[in-house]
Scaffold this active site. Structure first.
Site, PDB file in Angstrom:
ATOM      1  N   LYS A   1      96.791 -13.443  11.442  1.00 21.70           N
ATOM      2  CA  LYS A   1      97.765 -14.350  12.057  1.00 21.70           C
ATOM      3  C   LYS A   1      99.061 -13.565  12.259  1.00 21.70           C
ATOM      4  CE  LYS A   1      97.880 -18.514  12.224  1.00 21.70           C
ATOM      5  NZ  LYS A   1      97.858 -19.369  13.422  1.00 21.70           N
TER       6      LYS A   1
ATOM      7  N   ASP B   1      81.958 -18.278   5.805  1.00 21.88           N
ATOM      8  CA  ASP B   1      81.173 -19.489   5.542  1.00 21.88           C
ATOM      9  C   ASP B   1      80.856 -20.222   6.844  1.00 21.88           C
ATOM     10  OD1 ASP B   1      80.989 -19.136   2.859  1.00 21.88           O
ATOM     11  OD2 ASP B   1      81.884 -21.056   2.293  1.00 21.88           O
TER      12      ASP B   1
END
Ligand code: NAD
Length: 379
Positions: free
Chosen positions: A203, A264
């Site tokens: 980010k 995940d």
């Protein structure tokens, strides 16, 4: 990594510590031993296997989830294969000796800073995903996650009382140049061995650590990996792109926190926990050898433990990763992955990946079928 072939492959002794752990861990590790025996018998590969206890099994025997002796053996071998740890039996033990503490200690003392998780959809399982088959069919991506730095370890951290009676929770995202470069190097090498495309995710728009991450990855590419095509993406966009069009990616490299979530998410694209392997790698020594631990992504599955119904494929694919990453035995890894592919294409399914018209089989029968498929491929 270079290929190991011929005489060198036959005479090298490879030491592997197997830590089956708890729940379905021992059941799936049993299938791994069969394949390692097979590799010895048919490929002339010498593996020296050691056994140890980890997690709840070690708590029961020794009062701690990992003994000093087992830790020292893990440090001494070429690779560690781990099943899974934990279960309701140990839910109430002291926090410091909970089964998962063994994993954290192994990762930290072995210095395993890079976690590699492939998310591959086997052709026969394209309809097991919650996404439309055409979005995931043929998906084959790898996420490289930084594992020992970032916000899970950064200081300061903690919860403090405020004068107004409220409380304040703090965690700190910290990355150094070295931490970024060493995990990025593994990602570049992984990409170079595949399609040559790497997407670095952070980010940088709102985090200084993200800006540093982007700058260092860009610099490393220019210095050492000019042939790998590097792109950058913000983590929130990556989360969206993974479900919109996951096949646009080949290798993704990201930090500990974003990697935790994105890996995940990518894992779930494939439809079953029982199919997902992982590798965690450490620093290379002078001979180029890295400390390494291989384990399935799934846990100890206490709900199905002891019933011979667990899917052993995630564990067997972890073994394939070990053959590739620790021992450069790419042909043998291809053989094992090919055998698994053939068994799935033939309609064999453990209950977790069961579909209409398929044959439901036990852990043991899935293992038998994979052994037969290995024999056939090797004939
Ligand atoms: P889990 O991964 O053990 O199980 C989640 C679900 O997936 C269960 O329904 C289980 O039956 C199923 N499943 C998992 N692996 C499977 C396989 N190979 N074949 C068929 N079905 C499979 O996660 P959980 O239930 O949240 O956790 C159970 C225990 O495992 C907990 O104690 C947890 O702390 C521990 N855990 C350990 C690890 C590890 O050792 N690396 C990872 C995750 C969870």
């Amino acid at each position: 990594m270079a290929k190991t072939t011929g005489k060198e492959a036959m005479t090298t002794e490879r030491t592997v510590l197997i830590l089956p752990g708890d729940g379905i861990g021992p059941e799936v590790c049993r299938q791994v031993r069969r394949v390692i025996d097979w590799l010895g018998r048919t490929q002339g590969l010498v593996f020296k296997l050691e056994d140890g206890l980890v997690g709840g099994a070690s708590i029961d025997q020794h009062g701690v989830p990992l003994t000093e002796e087992t830790m020292q053996r893990a440090l001494a071998v070429d690779a560690v294969l781990l099943g899974a740890v934990g279960g309701p039996k140990w839910d109430d033990v002291d926090f410091d000796i909970r089964p998962e503490a063994a994993l954290l200690r192994l990762r930290s003392e072995l210095g395993l800073f890079a976690n590699i998780r492939p998310a591959k959809v086997f052709p026969a399982l394209a309809d097991a995903s919650t996404l439309k088959p055409d979005v995931v069919a043929g998906l084959d991506i790898v996420i490289v996650r930084e594992l020992t730095g970032g916000i899970y370890f950064g200081e300061p951290r903690g919860i403090s009382e405020l004068p107004d009676g409220g409380r304040r929770g703090v965690n700190t995202q910290v990355y150094t140049t070295d931490e970024i470069r060493r995990v990025a190097a593994i990602a570049f090498e992984t990409a170079a061995a595949r399609s040559g495309r790497l997407c670095s995710v952070e980010k940088a728009n709102v985090m200084e650590s993200g800006r540093l991450w982007r700058e260092e990855v860009t610099r490393l590419q220019a210095e050492s990996y000019p042939s790998v095509e590097l792109t950058h993406m913000y983590a929130d966009n990556c989360a969206m792109q993974l479900v919109r069009n996951p096949k646009q990616f080949d290798v993704i490299v990201t930090d500990n926190l974003f990697g935790d979530m994105l890996s995940d998410e990518a894992a779930m694209l494939t439809g079953s926990l029982g199919m997902l392997p992982s590798a965690s790698l450490g620093e290379a020594d002078r001979a180029g050898h890295r400390r390494a631990m291989y384990e399935p992504v799934h846990g100890s599955a206490p709900d199905i433990a002891g019933r011979d119904i667990a899917n052993p494929i995630a564990m067997l694919l972890s073994l394939a990763m070990m053959l590739r990453h620790s021992f450069a035995l790419h042909d043998q890894a291809d053989l094992l992955e090919g055998a698994i592919d053939n068994v799935l294409s033939g309609g064999m399914r453990t209950q977790d990946i069961m579909g209409p018209g398929m044959a439901r089989v036990s852990t043991g029968v899935m293992g038998d079928s994979i052994m037969r498929a290995l024999d056939k491929l090797n004939a």
